[in-house]
Design an enzyme around this catalytic site. Structure first.
Site, PDB file in Angstrom:
ATOM      1  N   ARG A   1      37.713  -0.427  37.299  1.00 27.38           N
ATOM      2  CA  ARG A   1      37.494   0.168  35.977  1.00 27.38           C
ATOM      3  C   ARG A   1      38.153   1.532  35.965  1.00 27.38           C
ATOM      4  NH1 ARG A   1      31.924   2.526  33.202  1.00 27.38           N
ATOM      5  NH2 ARG A   1      32.564   4.401  34.293  1.00 27.38           N
TER       6      ARG A   1
ATOM      7  N   TYR B   1      31.949  11.919  30.205  1.00 26.83           N
ATOM      8  CA  TYR B   1      31.032  11.075  30.962  1.00 26.83           C
ATOM      9  C   TYR B   1      31.798  10.082  31.844  1.00 26.83           C
ATOM     10  CZ  TYR B   1      27.416   7.780  32.109  1.00 26.83           C
ATOM     11  OH  TYR B   1      26.557   6.982  32.806  1.00 26.83           O
TER      12      TYR B   1
ATOM     13  N   ASP C   1      35.771   1.191  29.952  1.00 25.95           N
ATOM     14  CA  ASP C   1      34.506   1.309  29.231  1.00 25.95           C
ATOM     15  C   ASP C   1      34.663   2.311  28.088  1.00 25.95           C
ATOM     16  OD1 ASP C   1      31.873   1.518  28.448  1.00 25.95           O
ATOM     17  OD2 ASP C   1      31.073   1.790  30.472  1.00 25.95           O
TER      18      ASP C   1
ATOM     19  N   HIS D   1      32.301   3.071  26.044  1.00 20.14           N
ATOM     20  CA  HIS D   1      30.999   3.743  25.953  1.00 20.14           C
ATOM     21  C   HIS D   1      30.500   3.981  24.533  1.00 20.14           C
ATOM     22  CE1 HIS D   1      27.869   5.042  28.568  1.00 20.14           C
ATOM     23  NE2 HIS D   1      28.655   4.691  29.570  1.00 20.14           N
TER      24      HIS D   1
ATOM     25  N   GLU E   1      35.015  -2.639  27.408  1.00 17.56           N
ATOM     26  CA  GLU E   1      33.547  -2.667  27.366  1.00 17.56           C
ATOM     27  C   GLU E   1      33.010  -1.695  26.321  1.00 17.56           C
ATOM     28  OE1 GLU E   1      31.942  -1.389  31.118  1.00 17.56           O
ATOM     29  OE2 GLU E   1      29.957  -1.056  30.277  1.00 17.56           O
TER      30      GLU E   1
ATOM     31  N   GLU F   1      25.061  -3.656  28.182  1.00 21.43           N
ATOM     32  CA  GLU F   1      24.261  -2.958  29.193  1.00 21.43           C
ATOM     33  C   GLU F   1      23.004  -2.335  28.589  1.00 21.43           C
ATOM     34  OE1 GLU F   1      27.329  -0.210  30.605  1.00 21.43           O
ATOM     35  OE2 GLU F   1      26.188   1.452  29.785  1.00 21.43           O
TER      36      GLU F   1
ATOM     37  N   ARG G   1      27.107  -8.024  29.611  1.00 25.43           N
ATOM     38  CA  ARG G   1      26.993  -6.842  30.480  1.00 25.43           C
ATOM     39  C   ARG G   1      25.562  -6.512  30.907  1.00 25.43           C
ATOM     40  NH1 ARG G   1      28.980  -4.381  33.680  1.00 25.43           N
ATOM     41  NH2 ARG G   1      29.024  -2.239  32.968  1.00 25.43           N
TER      42      ARG G   1
ATOM     43  N   GLU H   1      29.937  -5.658  38.450  1.00 22.28           N
ATOM     44  CA  GLU H   1      30.180  -4.222  38.634  1.00 22.28           C
ATOM     45  C   GLU H   1      29.539  -3.771  39.946  1.00 22.28           C
ATOM     46  OE1 GLU H   1      28.142  -1.769  35.763  1.00 22.28           O
ATOM     47  OE2 GLU H   1      29.647  -0.189  35.927  1.00 22.28           O
TER      48      GLU H   1
ATOM     49  N   TRP I   1      27.860   7.915  22.815  1.00 22.16           N
ATOM     50  CA  TRP I   1      28.593   8.135  24.070  1.00 22.16           C
ATOM     51  C   TRP I   1      28.435   6.913  24.905  1.00 22.16           C
ATOM     52  CZ3 TRP I   1      26.339   8.011  28.875  1.00 22.16           C
ATOM     53  CH2 TRP I   1      24.933   7.924  28.876  1.00 22.16           C
TER      54      TRP I   1
HETATM   55  O1  EZ4 Z   1      26.155   4.601  31.324  1.00 19.74           O
HETATM   56  O2  EZ4 Z   1      24.346   3.188  34.019  1.00 19.74           O
HETATM   57  O3  EZ4 Z   1      29.254   0.619  32.739  1.00 19.74           O
HETATM   58  N1  EZ4 Z   1      28.525   1.436  33.168  1.00 19.74           N
HETATM   59  C1  EZ4 Z   1      28.003   2.441  32.473  1.00 19.74           C
HETATM   60  C2  EZ4 Z   1      26.990   3.296  33.165  1.00 19.74           C
HETATM   61  C3  EZ4 Z   1      25.814   3.606  32.240  1.00 19.74           C
HETATM   62  C4  EZ4 Z   1      24.619   4.088  33.007  1.00 19.74           C
HETATM   63  C5  EZ4 Z   1      23.411   4.257  32.089  1.00 19.74           C
HETATM   64  O4  EZ4 Z   1      22.270   4.495  32.802  1.00 19.74           O
HETATM   65  O5  EZ4 Z   1      28.355   2.593  31.332  1.00 19.74           O
HETATM   66  O6  EZ4 Z   1      27.557   4.470  33.636  1.00 19.74           O
HETATM   67 CO    CO Z   2      29.190   0.721  30.560  1.00 17.97          CO
END
Ligand code: EZ4
Ligand code: CO
Length: 412
Positions: free
Chosen positions: A147, A159, A220, A222, A246, A272, A293, A349, A412
């Protein structure tokens, strides 16, 4: 034979974890992960105050019935706190069942469908060069899938983006632990979607050119984009053959993915933050995603995640289970046993836990040549050193908050 006691252990070896420890009248112990990043104590209370007392004396082998009892019986359904609590009990009961049978859990779930689980690492860099160095480190360590997350020119800390010193692996930690005396609130980051959309195709191009066609490259988003921004991004990275994009849009807006599909063939992964099969109903039946996810920890355990994967399998949709460090080694093992046993596995992952975490949670899963395997120890194959765990007290830690330049709170 019955459930004799349930302890809820909160420990912080490097980061916070909540673990249900279920002991039967025969003295067999099962472990379940209930870690909800930044909201740990709410799940611990849910389990201690509302779940554990109702399960003492019940048949520990009635796993499905216990799941339904906690899910339907409570009237208040779904949501991350409830489903993480149910997950912990469910995992612990599966762990006990497999220990009683003397087999690794995947054998109770139908046995291995493959020799190991293709897994991906997290590479990041504040610049393209530092990202390439991080990707190289993982490729040299045997990963076939990575990733990529990169800094955006003009923006500060983003992040999930850090530089890694050569020859080291960065212990990526989603939540920031609060230092003593600091205010009890999350860190803040800033964001600019337009700058990101301009930069990301360049990042993908550089990684693809450097590593060639075989490397699976994931990204990702996010949840930060609007539907049309996400469609634009998905289309712009298509030439570099992404394995998946993602969380392109906020997870709760399921029909947003229709718009992305109308414009792009970039595979999509989401879930997720989901915790139930119902969260996937539109996404799966309309074939709006390619990968699920969720993790066993946040989606109601082995039982909940298996429901989702059975449903997804009807539509040819595969797994990409969430495996960050805030899923404990117990939750990670649950993902691995299920991933090995289902037909529609896709990718796993893998963010390795820190050494201090692994001194408290002793795992038997292994990583070899890009593949993870849950190992052959009976049950989930994870042991919790409860004495060592007790020495690491809970430390408040939160995921960051994201804002636009004008102060508007952003996804985010
Ligand atoms: O933001 O696990 O794909 N993984 C992620 C992670 C999540 C955290 C949240 O607790 O996006 O970094
Ligand atoms: Co993620």
């Amino acid at each position: 034979m019955a459930i004799d006691r349930i302890d809820i252990d909160v420990t912080s070896p490097g980061r916070n974890f909540v673990t249900a420890v279920v002991t039967t009248s025969e003295g067999i112990t099962g472990l379940g992960d209930a870690t909800l990043n930044g909201r740990e104590l709410s799940v611990a209370s849910y389990l201690r105050d509302h779940v554990a007392p109702t399960l003492i004396g019940r048949d520990e082998s009635a796993i499905e019935q216990t799941w339904q009892y906690l899910y339907r019986g409570a009237y208040w359904r779904r949501g991350p706190v409830t489903m993480s609590a149910i997950a912990a009990i469910d995992m612990a009961l599966w762990d006990i069942a497999a220990k009683k049978a003397g087999v690794p859990l995947y054998k109770l779930l139908g046995g291995a469908c493959r020799t190991g689980l293709l897994s991906y690492a997290h590479a990041s860099g504040t610049t393209i060069d530092s990202l390439l160095a991080a990707v190289r480190g993982y490729v040299e360590n045997g990963f076939h899938a990575v990733r990529i997350q990169a800094g955006v020119p003009g923006l500060g800390q983003i992040y999930g983006v850090h530089d890694t010193a050569p020859g080291e692996t960065y212990e990526y930690e989603p939540a920031g632990r609060l230092t003593e005396g600091a205010p009890l609130r999350p860190a803040e980051e800033s964001w600019d979607t337009a700058a990101y959309l301009r930069h990301l195709p360049e990042v993908f191009a550089a990684v693809r050119e450097e590593f060639g066609g075989d490397l699976r490259i994931l990204h990702d988003g996010h949840h930060r984009m609007s539907p049309i921004e996400a469609a634009k991004l998905a289309r712009s990275i298509e030439p570099y053959d992404p394995f998946w994009l993602e969380d392109a849009t906020p997870g709760e807006d399921q029909t947003a993915l229709r718009l992305i599909r109308q414009h792009s063939v970039t595979p999509l992964a989401i879930g997720e933050v989901f915790n139930s099969v119902h969260d996937y109903q539109v996404l799966i039946t309309e074939r709006l995603i390619d990968y699920v996810r969720s993790s066993a920890t946040h989606a109601g355990g082995i039982t909940g995640l298996r429901q989702i994967m059975t449903f997804a399998g009807v539509y040819g949709i595969r797994s990409g289970f969430h495996g960050p460090t805030d899923v404990s080694p117990v939750g990670m093992a649950a993902n691995l046993h299920l991933g090995l046993a289902i037909h529609n596995f896709g990718i796993q992952e893998y963010m390795p836990h820190s050494d201090v975490t692994l001194e408290v949670f002793r795992t038997s899963y292994r990583f070899e040549d890009g593949l993870l395997h849950p190992g052959e120890a009976p049950g989930l194959g994870v042991e919790l050193d409860r004495e060592a765990a007790a020495a690491h007290e809970y430390v408040p830690a939160y995921l960051p908050v994201n804002r636009l330049a004008d102060g508007t709170v952003h996804d985010w």
